[in-house]
Design a protein around this motif. Structure first.
Motif, PDB file in Angstrom:
ATOM      1  N   ILE A  47       0.818  -1.213   0.000  1.00  0.00           N
ATOM      2  CA  ILE A  47       0.000   0.000   0.000  1.00  0.00           C
ATOM      3  C   ILE A  47       0.856   1.269   0.000  1.00  0.00           C
ATOM      4  N   SER A  48       2.152   1.112   0.233  1.00  0.00           N
ATOM      5  CA  SER A  48       3.069   2.255   0.195  1.00  0.00           C
ATOM      6  C   SER A  48       4.474   1.743  -0.112  1.00  0.00           C
ATOM      7  N   GLN A  49       5.409   2.655  -0.165  1.00  0.00           N
ATOM      8  CA  GLN A  49       6.811   2.280  -0.375  1.00  0.00           C
ATOM      9  C   GLN A  49       7.578   2.222   0.946  1.00  0.00           C
ATOM     10  N   ARG A  50       6.876   2.321   2.081  1.00  0.00           N
ATOM     11  CA  ARG A  50       7.543   2.317   3.393  1.00  0.00           C
ATOM     12  C   ARG A  50       8.368   1.060   3.635  1.00  0.00           C
ATOM     13  N   PHE A  51       7.939  -0.058   3.060  1.00  0.00           N
ATOM     14  CA  PHE A  51       8.657  -1.319   3.290  1.00  0.00           C
ATOM     15  C   PHE A  51      10.121  -1.199   2.884  1.00  0.00           C
ATOM     16  N   LYS A  52      10.407  -0.361   1.887  1.00  0.00           N
ATOM     17  CA  LYS A  52      11.785  -0.218   1.402  1.00  0.00           C
ATOM     18  C   LYS A  52      12.699   0.474   2.419  1.00  0.00           C
ATOM     19  N   ARG A  53      12.114   1.208   3.348  1.00  0.00           N
ATOM     20  CA  ARG A  53      12.917   1.919   4.350  1.00  0.00           C
ATOM     21  C   ARG A  53      13.144   1.107   5.621  1.00  0.00           C
ATOM     22  N   ILE A  54      12.525  -0.052   5.716  1.00  0.00           N
ATOM     23  CA  ILE A  54      12.667  -0.886   6.906  1.00  0.00           C
ATOM     24  C   ILE A  54      13.998  -1.631   6.839  1.00  0.00           C
ATOM     25  N   VAL A  55      14.817  -1.426   7.862  1.00  0.00           N
ATOM     26  CA  VAL A  55      16.096  -2.124   7.989  1.00  0.00           C
ATOM     27  C   VAL A  55      16.089  -2.805   9.346  1.00  0.00           C
ATOM     28  N   LEU A  56      16.288  -4.115   9.344  1.00  0.00           N
ATOM     29  CA  LEU A  56      16.212  -4.892  10.575  1.00  0.00           C
ATOM     30  C   LEU A  56      17.532  -5.571  10.877  1.00  0.00           C
ATOM     31  N   GLN A  57      17.716  -5.893  12.137  1.00  0.00           N
ATOM     32  CA  GLN A  57      18.857  -6.692  12.579  1.00  0.00           C
ATOM     33  C   GLN A  57      18.321  -8.067  12.983  1.00  0.00           C
ATOM     34  N   SER A  58      19.207  -9.013  13.152  1.00  0.00           N
ATOM     35  CA  SER A  58      18.825 -10.355  13.580  1.00  0.00           C
ATOM     36  C   SER A  58      17.995 -10.286  14.861  1.00  0.00           C
ATOM     37  N   GLY A  59      16.869 -10.993  14.864  1.00  0.00           N
ATOM     38  CA  GLY A  59      16.017 -11.049  16.044  1.00  0.00           C
ATOM     39  C   GLY A  59      15.002  -9.936  16.136  1.00  0.00           C
ATOM     40  N   LYS A  60      15.017  -8.971  15.212  1.00  0.00           N
ATOM     41  CA  LYS A  60      14.077  -7.840  15.259  1.00  0.00           C
ATOM     42  C   LYS A  60      13.084  -7.943  14.113  1.00  0.00           C
ATOM     43  N   GLY A  61      11.815  -7.752  14.425  1.00  0.00           N
ATOM     44  CA  GLY A  61      10.782  -7.800  13.399  1.00  0.00           C
ATOM     45  C   GLY A  61      10.569  -9.211  12.883  1.00  0.00           C
ATOM     46  N   VAL A  62       9.603  -9.352  11.991  1.00  0.00           N
ATOM     47  CA  VAL A  62       9.287 -10.667  11.432  1.00  0.00           C
ATOM     48  C   VAL A  62      10.509 -11.245  10.728  1.00  0.00           C
ATOM     49  N   ALA A  63      11.118 -10.473   9.832  1.00  0.00           N
ATOM     50  CA  ALA A  63      12.262 -10.975   9.068  1.00  0.00           C
ATOM     51  C   ALA A  63      13.440 -11.302   9.978  1.00  0.00           C
ATOM     52  N   GLY A  64      13.694 -10.474  10.970  1.00  0.00           N
ATOM     53  CA  GLY A  64      14.816 -10.703  11.880  1.00  0.00           C
ATOM     54  C   GLY A  64      14.654 -11.957  12.712  1.00  0.00           C
ATOM     55  N   ILE A  65      13.412 -12.253  13.109  1.00  0.00           N
ATOM     56  CA  ILE A  65      13.154 -13.460  13.899  1.00  0.00           C
ATOM     57  C   ILE A  65      13.315 -14.706  13.023  1.00  0.00           C
ATOM     58  N   VAL A  66      12.782 -14.651  11.798  1.00  0.00           N
ATOM     59  CA  VAL A  66      12.932 -15.797  10.889  1.00  0.00           C
ATOM     60  C   VAL A  66      14.414 -15.999  10.562  1.00  0.00           C
ATOM     61  N   PHE A  67      15.143 -14.905  10.368  1.00  0.00           N
ATOM     62  CA  PHE A  67      16.578 -14.995  10.088  1.00  0.00           C
ATOM     63  C   PHE A  67      17.316 -15.648  11.256  1.00  0.00           C
ATOM     64  N   LYS A  68      17.026 -15.198  12.457  1.00  0.00           N
ATOM     65  CA  LYS A  68      17.738 -15.688  13.644  1.00  0.00           C
ATOM     66  C   LYS A  68      17.428 -17.153  13.943  1.00  0.00           C
ATOM     67  N   THR A  69      16.149 -17.538  13.819  1.00  0.00           N
ATOM     68  CA  THR A  69      15.745 -18.893  14.194  1.00  0.00           C
ATOM     69  C   THR A  69      15.824 -19.888  13.036  1.00  0.00           C
ATOM     70  N   GLY A  70      15.737 -19.378  11.805  1.00  0.00           N
ATOM     71  CA  GLY A  70      15.691 -20.266  10.650  1.00  0.00           C
ATOM     72  C   GLY A  70      14.380 -21.023  10.542  1.00  0.00           C
TER      73      GLY A  70
END
Length: 154
Positions: free
Chosen positions: A48-71
């Motif tokens: 619905i916007s371009q905000r997703f492009k500005r999201i930067v996460l580290q391991s364990g943060k946010g949905v992507a960070g949790i999936v990255f950390k835990t696999g």
């Protein structure tokens, strides 16, 4: 340049969204070690916007960070129940895209998480167990050099 550049990730994300009949699908890629393994949402369909492009996460943060950390994948048929254990603001993709239900799965390469695919709906309960299974089955053949299950070697 890695060989995955030849893949049209935008087209693949759109194809998954169409096949799953959900509102939003995005692909986050994990940056290299010299960029501290930052995770960025790079491709999206149904946004619905371009905000997703500005999201930067580290391991364990946010949905992507949790999936990255835990696999491990995440299945959240009610996003607010999943996210409330911390705070909704720790899940910027859920806020930015107003997702009410979602699922996210890791993409592996060389036995490490290199990407995360999220599929979500803006209506409650839309992400069913069947759609979660469909997402997992679509991810492996769709993203070429990546695979959706961690390889276990002896």
């Amino acid at each position: 340049m890695e060989s995955h550049v030849a893949f049209n990730y935008q087209q693949q994300v759109e194809q998954i969204r169409n096949q799953m009949q959900c509102d939003f699908v995005a692909l986050a890629l994990v940056q290299s070690e010299d960029r501290h393994f930052q995770i960025r949402w790079e491709y999206a369909s149904g946004n619905i916007s371009q905000r997703f492009k500005r999201i930067v996460l580290q391991s364990g943060k946010g949905v992507a960070g949790i999936v990255f950390k835990t696999g491990k994948p995440i299945f959240a048929p009610v996003a607010h129940e999943y996210c409330e254990k911390d705070n909704l603001y720790n899940y910027p993709i859920i806020l930015a895209e107003q997702l009410e239900s979602f699922a996210a799965v890791p993409l592996f390469k060389y036995n490490r998480v290199k990407g995360i695919v999220i599929a979500g709906c803006r209506s409650k309960g839309c992400m069913s167990e069947e759609k979660f299974k469909l997402l997992k089955s679509l991810v492996a053949p769709t993203f070429g050099p990546y695979y959706s299950e961690e390889l276990t070697g002896n």
